[in-house]
Scaffold this motif. Sequence first.
Motif, PDB file in Angstrom:
ATOM      1  N   ALA A  72      40.914  38.590  38.156  1.00  0.00           N
ATOM      2  CA  ALA A  72      41.674  37.538  38.827  1.00  0.00           C
ATOM      3  C   ALA A  72      41.667  37.806  40.322  1.00  0.00           C
ATOM      4  O   ALA A  72      41.798  38.958  40.748  1.00  0.00           O
ATOM      5  CB  ALA A  72      43.101  37.495  38.314  1.00  0.00           C
ATOM      6  N   LEU A  73      41.497  36.759  41.105  1.00  0.00           N
ATOM      7  CA  LEU A  73      41.580  36.850  42.562  1.00  0.00           C
ATOM      8  C   LEU A  73      42.912  36.234  42.966  1.00  0.00           C
ATOM      9  O   LEU A  73      43.153  35.049  42.747  1.00  0.00           O
ATOM     10  CB  LEU A  73      40.420  36.126  43.228  1.00  0.00           C
ATOM     11  CG  LEU A  73      39.009  36.554  42.802  1.00  0.00           C
ATOM     12  CD1 LEU A  73      37.962  35.868  43.673  1.00  0.00           C
ATOM     13  CD2 LEU A  73      38.844  38.059  42.860  1.00  0.00           C
ATOM     14  N   LEU A  74      43.772  37.059  43.568  1.00  0.00           N
ATOM     15  CA  LEU A  74      45.145  36.658  43.851  1.00  0.00           C
ATOM     16  C   LEU A  74      45.384  36.595  45.353  1.00  0.00           C
ATOM     17  O   LEU A  74      45.229  37.608  46.048  1.00  0.00           O
ATOM     18  CB  LEU A  74      46.109  37.663  43.231  1.00  0.00           C
ATOM     19  CG  LEU A  74      45.891  37.951  41.743  1.00  0.00           C
ATOM     20  CD1 LEU A  74      46.683  39.166  41.316  1.00  0.00           C
ATOM     21  CD2 LEU A  74      46.276  36.745  40.912  1.00  0.00           C
ATOM     22  N   PRO A  75      45.801  35.454  45.877  1.00  0.00           N
ATOM     23  CA  PRO A  75      46.105  35.350  47.301  1.00  0.00           C
ATOM     24  C   PRO A  75      47.384  36.148  47.599  1.00  0.00           C
ATOM     25  O   PRO A  75      48.096  36.551  46.676  1.00  0.00           O
ATOM     26  CB  PRO A  75      46.318  33.849  47.509  1.00  0.00           C
ATOM     27  CG  PRO A  75      46.731  33.336  46.181  1.00  0.00           C
ATOM     28  CD  PRO A  75      46.041  34.199  45.163  1.00  0.00           C
ATOM     29  N   PRO A  76      47.673  36.371  48.902  1.00  0.00           N
ATOM     30  CA  PRO A  76      48.902  37.105  49.242  1.00  0.00           C
ATOM     31  C   PRO A  76      50.130  36.425  48.662  1.00  0.00           C
ATOM     32  O   PRO A  76      50.198  35.199  48.564  1.00  0.00           O
ATOM     33  CB  PRO A  76      48.934  37.045  50.776  1.00  0.00           C
ATOM     34  CG  PRO A  76      47.520  36.784  51.168  1.00  0.00           C
ATOM     35  CD  PRO A  76      46.915  35.969  50.066  1.00  0.00           C
ATOM     36  N   ASP A  94      36.336  35.317  54.411  1.00  0.00           N
ATOM     37  CA  ASP A  94      37.348  35.272  55.465  1.00  0.00           C
ATOM     38  C   ASP A  94      38.776  35.254  54.928  1.00  0.00           C
ATOM     39  O   ASP A  94      39.718  35.139  55.715  1.00  0.00           O
ATOM     40  CB  ASP A  94      37.132  34.028  56.336  1.00  0.00           C
ATOM     41  CG  ASP A  94      35.766  34.043  57.004  1.00  0.00           C
ATOM     42  OD1 ASP A  94      35.282  35.138  57.353  1.00  0.00           O
ATOM     43  OD2 ASP A  94      35.185  32.961  57.170  1.00  0.00           O
ATOM     44  N   LYS A  95      38.945  35.357  53.641  1.00  0.00           N
ATOM     45  CA  LYS A  95      40.277  35.281  53.035  1.00  0.00           C
ATOM     46  C   LYS A  95      40.790  36.658  52.628  1.00  0.00           C
ATOM     47  O   LYS A  95      40.032  37.542  52.247  1.00  0.00           O
ATOM     48  CB  LYS A  95      40.264  34.360  51.808  1.00  0.00           C
ATOM     49  CG  LYS A  95      39.948  32.924  52.122  1.00  0.00           C
ATOM     50  CD  LYS A  95      41.010  32.327  53.018  1.00  0.00           C
ATOM     51  CE  LYS A  95      40.678  30.907  53.415  1.00  0.00           C
ATOM     52  NZ  LYS A  95      41.607  30.384  54.391  1.00  0.00           N
ATOM     53  N   ASP A  96      42.089  36.796  52.691  1.00  0.00           N
ATOM     54  CA  ASP A  96      42.751  38.022  52.260  1.00  0.00           C
ATOM     55  C   ASP A  96      43.269  37.789  50.845  1.00  0.00           C
ATOM     56  O   ASP A  96      43.986  36.815  50.597  1.00  0.00           O
ATOM     57  CB  ASP A  96      43.916  38.328  53.213  1.00  0.00           C
ATOM     58  CG  ASP A  96      44.616  39.615  52.856  1.00  0.00           C
ATOM     59  OD1 ASP A  96      43.949  40.550  52.373  1.00  0.00           O
ATOM     60  OD2 ASP A  96      45.845  39.685  53.069  1.00  0.00           O
ATOM     61  N   PHE A  97      42.886  38.654  49.917  1.00  0.00           N
ATOM     62  CA  PHE A  97      43.369  38.523  48.545  1.00  0.00           C
ATOM     63  C   PHE A  97      43.245  39.851  47.819  1.00  0.00           C
ATOM     64  O   PHE A  97      42.557  40.763  48.268  1.00  0.00           O
ATOM     65  CB  PHE A  97      42.610  37.432  47.782  1.00  0.00           C
ATOM     66  CG  PHE A  97      41.111  37.620  47.749  1.00  0.00           C
ATOM     67  CD1 PHE A  97      40.509  38.367  46.744  1.00  0.00           C
ATOM     68  CD2 PHE A  97      40.311  37.045  48.715  1.00  0.00           C
ATOM     69  CE1 PHE A  97      39.138  38.544  46.717  1.00  0.00           C
ATOM     70  CE2 PHE A  97      38.929  37.209  48.688  1.00  0.00           C
ATOM     71  CZ  PHE A  97      38.345  37.963  47.685  1.00  0.00           C
ATOM     72  N   LYS A  98      43.955  39.962  46.713  1.00  0.00           N
ATOM     73  CA  LYS A  98      43.916  41.149  45.860  1.00  0.00           C
ATOM     74  C   LYS A  98      43.078  40.823  44.624  1.00  0.00           C
ATOM     75  O   LYS A  98      42.941  39.671  44.240  1.00  0.00           O
ATOM     76  CB  LYS A  98      45.325  41.548  45.402  1.00  0.00           C
ATOM     77  CG  LYS A  98      46.276  41.862  46.521  1.00  0.00           C
ATOM     78  CD  LYS A  98      45.957  43.191  47.123  1.00  0.00           C
ATOM     79  CE  LYS A  98      46.997  43.539  48.176  1.00  0.00           C
ATOM     80  NZ  LYS A  98      46.621  44.672  48.965  1.00  0.00           N
ATOM     81  N   VAL A  99      42.552  41.881  44.001  1.00  0.00           N
ATOM     82  CA  VAL A  99      41.758  41.723  42.791  1.00  0.00           C
ATOM     83  C   VAL A  99      42.477  42.427  41.650  1.00  0.00           C
ATOM     84  O   VAL A  99      42.914  43.567  41.792  1.00  0.00           O
ATOM     85  CB  VAL A  99      40.345  42.316  42.965  1.00  0.00           C
ATOM     86  CG1 VAL A  99      39.541  42.171  41.685  1.00  0.00           C
ATOM     87  CG2 VAL A  99      39.624  41.653  44.128  1.00  0.00           C
ATOM     88  N   ALA A 100      42.610  41.731  40.535  1.00  0.00           N
ATOM     89  CA  ALA A 100      43.206  42.316  39.333  1.00  0.00           C
ATOM     90  C   ALA A 100      42.166  42.325  38.223  1.00  0.00           C
ATOM     91  O   ALA A 100      41.379  41.397  38.084  1.00  0.00           O
ATOM     92  CB  ALA A 100      44.425  41.511  38.897  1.00  0.00           C
ATOM     93  N   GLN A 101      42.164  43.402  37.467  1.00  0.00           N
ATOM     94  CA  GLN A 101      41.280  43.518  36.304  1.00  0.00           C
ATOM     95  C   GLN A 101      42.186  43.705  35.094  1.00  0.00           C
ATOM     96  O   GLN A 101      42.992  44.626  35.066  1.00  0.00           O
ATOM     97  CB  GLN A 101      40.337  44.708  36.464  1.00  0.00           C
ATOM     98  CG  GLN A 101      39.445  44.930  35.268  1.00  0.00           C
ATOM     99  CD  GLN A 101      38.347  45.953  35.561  1.00  0.00           C
ATOM    100  OE1 GLN A 101      37.195  45.607  35.476  1.00  0.00           O
ATOM    101  NE2 GLN A 101      38.708  47.173  35.914  1.00  0.00           N
ATOM    102  N   ASN A 102      42.054  42.815  34.130  1.00  0.00           N
ATOM    103  CA  ASN A 102      42.909  42.853  32.938  1.00  0.00           C
ATOM    104  C   ASN A 102      44.386  42.968  33.312  1.00  0.00           C
ATOM    105  O   ASN A 102      45.120  43.793  32.798  1.00  0.00           O
ATOM    106  CB  ASN A 102      42.476  43.981  32.006  1.00  0.00           C
ATOM    107  CG  ASN A 102      41.089  43.737  31.454  1.00  0.00           C
ATOM    108  OD1 ASN A 102      40.662  42.605  31.284  1.00  0.00           O
ATOM    109  ND2 ASN A 102      40.370  44.805  31.194  1.00  0.00           N
ATOM    110  N   GLN A 103      44.793  42.146  34.284  1.00  0.00           N
ATOM    111  CA  GLN A 103      46.174  41.975  34.727  1.00  0.00           C
ATOM    112  C   GLN A 103      46.749  43.197  35.439  1.00  0.00           C
ATOM    113  O   GLN A 103      47.958  43.389  35.474  1.00  0.00           O
ATOM    114  CB  GLN A 103      47.065  41.557  33.551  1.00  0.00           C
ATOM    115  CG  GLN A 103      46.597  40.272  32.920  1.00  0.00           C
ATOM    116  CD  GLN A 103      47.428  39.843  31.733  1.00  0.00           C
ATOM    117  OE1 GLN A 103      48.325  40.556  31.311  1.00  0.00           O
ATOM    118  NE2 GLN A 103      47.138  38.675  31.209  1.00  0.00           N
TER     119      GLN A 103
END
Length: 77
Positions: free
Chosen positions: A69-73, A45-54
Motif C-alpha cells: 500500500a502507498l500511503l500519503p502523509p 515528487d510525492k511524499d508517502f509511506k509504503v506498507a507491506q501486508n499492513q
Amino acid sequence: MHITIKYFGQIAEITQKGEESLEFSGALISELMEQLYEKYVPLKDKDFKVAQNQELVPLETQVSGNEIALLPPFAGG
C-alpha cells in the motif's frame, strides 16, 4: 511474483486507481518503487509511506508479501 498494490489519497489521484495487480520480478521495495515511478512519473515528487501486508516498511525491505500500500502523509489534529 504477483503483487496487489493499493493506492490512497493523492497517490490514488495520480494513478487514477484504488488498486492494481502487477507482476514483479525484483527483490526489494525500492525496486518495486522504481517500476512504479516509470509507470507513474509524478509519484517521484510525492511524499508517502509504503506498507507491506499492513505494516509500514523501509524501502530496503525485501518484498515478501502480496499486498503493498502507498500511503500519503497522515493529517493529525
